[in-house]
Design a protein around this motif. Sequence first.
Motif, PDB file in Angstrom:
ATOM      1  N   VAL A   1     -31.014 -32.337 -21.131  1.00 22.15           N
ATOM      2  CA  VAL A   1     -30.023 -31.951 -22.136  1.00 22.15           C
ATOM      3  C   VAL A   1     -30.338 -32.662 -23.444  1.00 22.15           C
ATOM      4  O   VAL A   1     -30.605 -33.869 -23.462  1.00 22.15           O
ATOM      5  CB  VAL A   1     -28.590 -32.313 -21.675  1.00 22.15           C
ATOM      6  CG1 VAL A   1     -27.597 -32.235 -22.832  1.00 22.15           C
ATOM      7  CG2 VAL A   1     -28.151 -31.390 -20.542  1.00 22.15           C
ATOM      8  N   PHE A   2     -30.338 -31.887 -24.528  1.00 17.31           N
ATOM      9  CA  PHE A   2     -30.369 -32.463 -25.877  1.00 17.31           C
ATOM     10  C   PHE A   2     -29.007 -32.214 -26.495  1.00 17.31           C
ATOM     11  O   PHE A   2     -28.529 -31.071 -26.530  1.00 17.31           O
ATOM     12  CB  PHE A   2     -31.446 -31.808 -26.739  1.00 17.31           C
ATOM     13  CG  PHE A   2     -31.269 -32.087 -28.221  1.00 17.31           C
ATOM     14  CD1 PHE A   2     -31.625 -33.317 -28.755  1.00 17.31           C
ATOM     15  CD2 PHE A   2     -30.725 -31.128 -29.066  1.00 17.31           C
ATOM     16  CE1 PHE A   2     -31.439 -33.589 -30.111  1.00 17.31           C
ATOM     17  CE2 PHE A   2     -30.545 -31.382 -30.421  1.00 17.31           C
ATOM     18  CZ  PHE A   2     -30.905 -32.616 -30.942  1.00 17.31           C
ATOM     19  N   GLN A   3     -28.360 -33.281 -26.972  1.00 19.20           N
ATOM     20  CA  GLN A   3     -27.083 -33.119 -27.658  1.00 19.20           C
ATOM     21  C   GLN A   3     -27.056 -33.960 -28.913  1.00 19.20           C
ATOM     22  O   GLN A   3     -27.571 -35.084 -28.935  1.00 19.20           O
ATOM     23  CB  GLN A   3     -25.909 -33.465 -26.730  1.00 19.20           C
ATOM     24  CG  GLN A   3     -25.933 -34.862 -26.118  1.00 19.20           C
ATOM     25  CD  GLN A   3     -25.259 -35.936 -26.963  1.00 19.20           C
ATOM     26  OE1 GLN A   3     -24.692 -35.648 -28.018  1.00 19.20           O
ATOM     27  NE2 GLN A   3     -25.303 -37.178 -26.499  1.00 19.20           N
ATOM     28  N   PHE A   4     -26.496 -33.392 -29.959  1.00 22.28           N
ATOM     29  CA  PHE A   4     -26.245 -34.112 -31.198  1.00 22.28           C
ATOM     30  C   PHE A   4     -24.740 -34.091 -31.419  1.00 22.28           C
ATOM     31  O   PHE A   4     -24.166 -33.097 -31.862  1.00 22.28           O
ATOM     32  CB  PHE A   4     -26.976 -33.446 -32.367  1.00 22.28           C
ATOM     33  CG  PHE A   4     -26.505 -33.911 -33.733  1.00 22.28           C
ATOM     34  CD1 PHE A   4     -26.672 -35.222 -34.131  1.00 22.28           C
ATOM     35  CD2 PHE A   4     -25.908 -33.025 -34.612  1.00 22.28           C
ATOM     36  CE1 PHE A   4     -26.238 -35.652 -35.375  1.00 22.28           C
ATOM     37  CE2 PHE A   4     -25.474 -33.440 -35.867  1.00 22.28           C
ATOM     38  CZ  PHE A   4     -25.644 -34.747 -36.249  1.00 22.28           C
TER      39      PHE A   4
ATOM     40  N   LEU B   1     -25.076 -37.499 -15.323  1.00 25.77           N
ATOM     41  CA  LEU B   1     -25.978 -38.499 -15.890  1.00 25.77           C
ATOM     42  C   LEU B   1     -27.124 -38.829 -14.944  1.00 25.77           C
ATOM     43  O   LEU B   1     -28.262 -38.983 -15.368  1.00 25.77           O
ATOM     44  CB  LEU B   1     -25.202 -39.771 -16.252  1.00 25.77           C
ATOM     45  CG  LEU B   1     -25.944 -40.787 -17.123  1.00 25.77           C
ATOM     46  CD1 LEU B   1     -26.318 -40.175 -18.464  1.00 25.77           C
ATOM     47  CD2 LEU B   1     -25.097 -42.033 -17.342  1.00 25.77           C
ATOM     48  N   GLY B   2     -26.837 -38.904 -13.653  1.00 27.28           N
ATOM     49  CA  GLY B   2     -27.887 -39.205 -12.696  1.00 27.28           C
ATOM     50  C   GLY B   2     -28.687 -37.993 -12.264  1.00 27.28           C
ATOM     51  O   GLY B   2     -29.726 -38.123 -11.619  1.00 27.28           O
ATOM     52  N   GLU B   3     -28.209 -36.784 -12.610  1.00 28.88           N
ATOM     53  CA  GLU B   3     -28.864 -35.549 -12.170  1.00 28.88           C
ATOM     54  C   GLU B   3     -29.767 -34.948 -13.241  1.00 28.88           C
ATOM     55  O   GLU B   3     -30.882 -34.519 -12.945  1.00 28.88           O
ATOM     56  CB  GLU B   3     -27.809 -34.503 -11.790  1.00 28.88           C
ATOM     57  CG  GLU B   3     -26.987 -34.841 -10.565  1.00 28.88           C
ATOM     58  CD  GLU B   3     -26.000 -33.731 -10.240  1.00 28.88           C
ATOM     59  OE1 GLU B   3     -26.177 -32.608 -10.767  1.00 28.88           O
ATOM     60  OE2 GLU B   3     -25.054 -33.983  -9.487  1.00 28.88           O
ATOM     61  N   ILE B   4     -29.260 -34.873 -14.466  1.00 24.58           N
ATOM     62  CA  ILE B   4     -29.989 -34.184 -15.540  1.00 24.58           C
ATOM     63  C   ILE B   4     -30.220 -35.165 -16.678  1.00 24.58           C
ATOM     64  O   ILE B   4     -29.271 -35.601 -17.335  1.00 24.58           O
ATOM     65  CB  ILE B   4     -29.194 -32.957 -16.049  1.00 24.58           C
ATOM     66  CG1 ILE B   4     -28.876 -32.013 -14.887  1.00 24.58           C
ATOM     67  CG2 ILE B   4     -29.991 -32.232 -17.143  1.00 24.58           C
ATOM     68  CD1 ILE B   4     -27.953 -30.873 -15.269  1.00 24.58           C
TER      69      ILE B   4
END
Length: 387
Positions: free
Chosen positions: A214-217, A236-239
């Motif tokens: 995942v890319f998030q801004f 958080l632990g998966e992707i």
Amino acid sequence: MKLKTIGAALALSAFAAAPALAQDPVKIGFISTLSGPAGYLGSQILDGFKLALEDGKLGGVPVEIVAEDDGFKPANGRQIADKMLYDEDIKLFTGIVFSNIAGATVPDILDADAIYVSPNAAPSVFAGEGCNENYFVVAWQNDSLHESAGQNANNLGYKRAFVLAPNYQAGKDAITGFKRMFEGEIVGEIYTQLGQTDFAAEMAQIREADPDMVFQFEPGGMGIAFMRQYQQAGLLGEIPMVVSEPSIDGVILDALGDAAIGVHGSSHWVPDFDNEANKAFMEKWEATYDQPVTFYASQGYDTALLIASALEATGGDISDMDAFRAAMRKADFDSVRGDFEFGPNQHPIQDWYSLEVVAGEDGKPMLKTKEVILEDHGDAYSDQCKM
């Protein structure tokens, strides 16, 4: 005749003995977001800017910082700029954090033949055909900030990305920049609301898309909320998450704790850079402020140093705009980033580094610098700028 001669001599003597008139301070209009969940961003820029002052001077020239809070509202930013321009006759501006506020405010400043020096927001509309000789950017061009995340994702071997950013100019630039560099497939793309703090629907869509990363801004308070909910959703632990620096600034890391560990990032600056300018900045920061340092603060400091170099070169006379602009373009200062120069559109050319959020010796999250991922990197719009 003799009395006149004596009187003239006394008058000359008195004139010679009188102290020189003090130079009027150069006013610097500082418009920024200083309140609300995103208020720490502008406050860090302002605090960093102030650290560069020496006895109220920049480059040996007295300055007065006229700071006002835009309240995270574009209309406020524009109204403040108009008041500073026409009621206070200010000709030198800085401070804006968000691109939507810059979009509403900066054109009026430039139309009034005043100088704007951006310590953060740098929307694409001002980088190419819309460039302006009175517009300088110290931080980055928005896209290039997130191009670094796209390149980092490539280097880490990810092939399928889910991307999110707020629905405003900087968010659009963020996703455009990431996609420009990322060589894999975009399996999901969402524009969230600016100021959003509930991301339950987005978490469900991420899980369903099952991306590699995942890319998030989501800067400021939005980022803190997103990261916490990402962890709570068990993602958080998966992707893995690959982001650019606004999503892992020092305040966000301090607020998130363990939730941030393992996130991959990219940045043009980290606190442990080993150069004299950065050491001086960090020493001043730690002696002055009891709060985490962020790249926003480093950009505020560099912005002040750039302005100081131009004030010193012109003796504080900004009425000669040609001379002041020429001095600004030279960028004759020691940046906390090390090497610093402007491209043809007066945006920086600089290196970008890959980072990882790791647990420090005290267990708190910290940034570990890994390698240079983009060297002497400018922006995608500079060749469209005709100045």
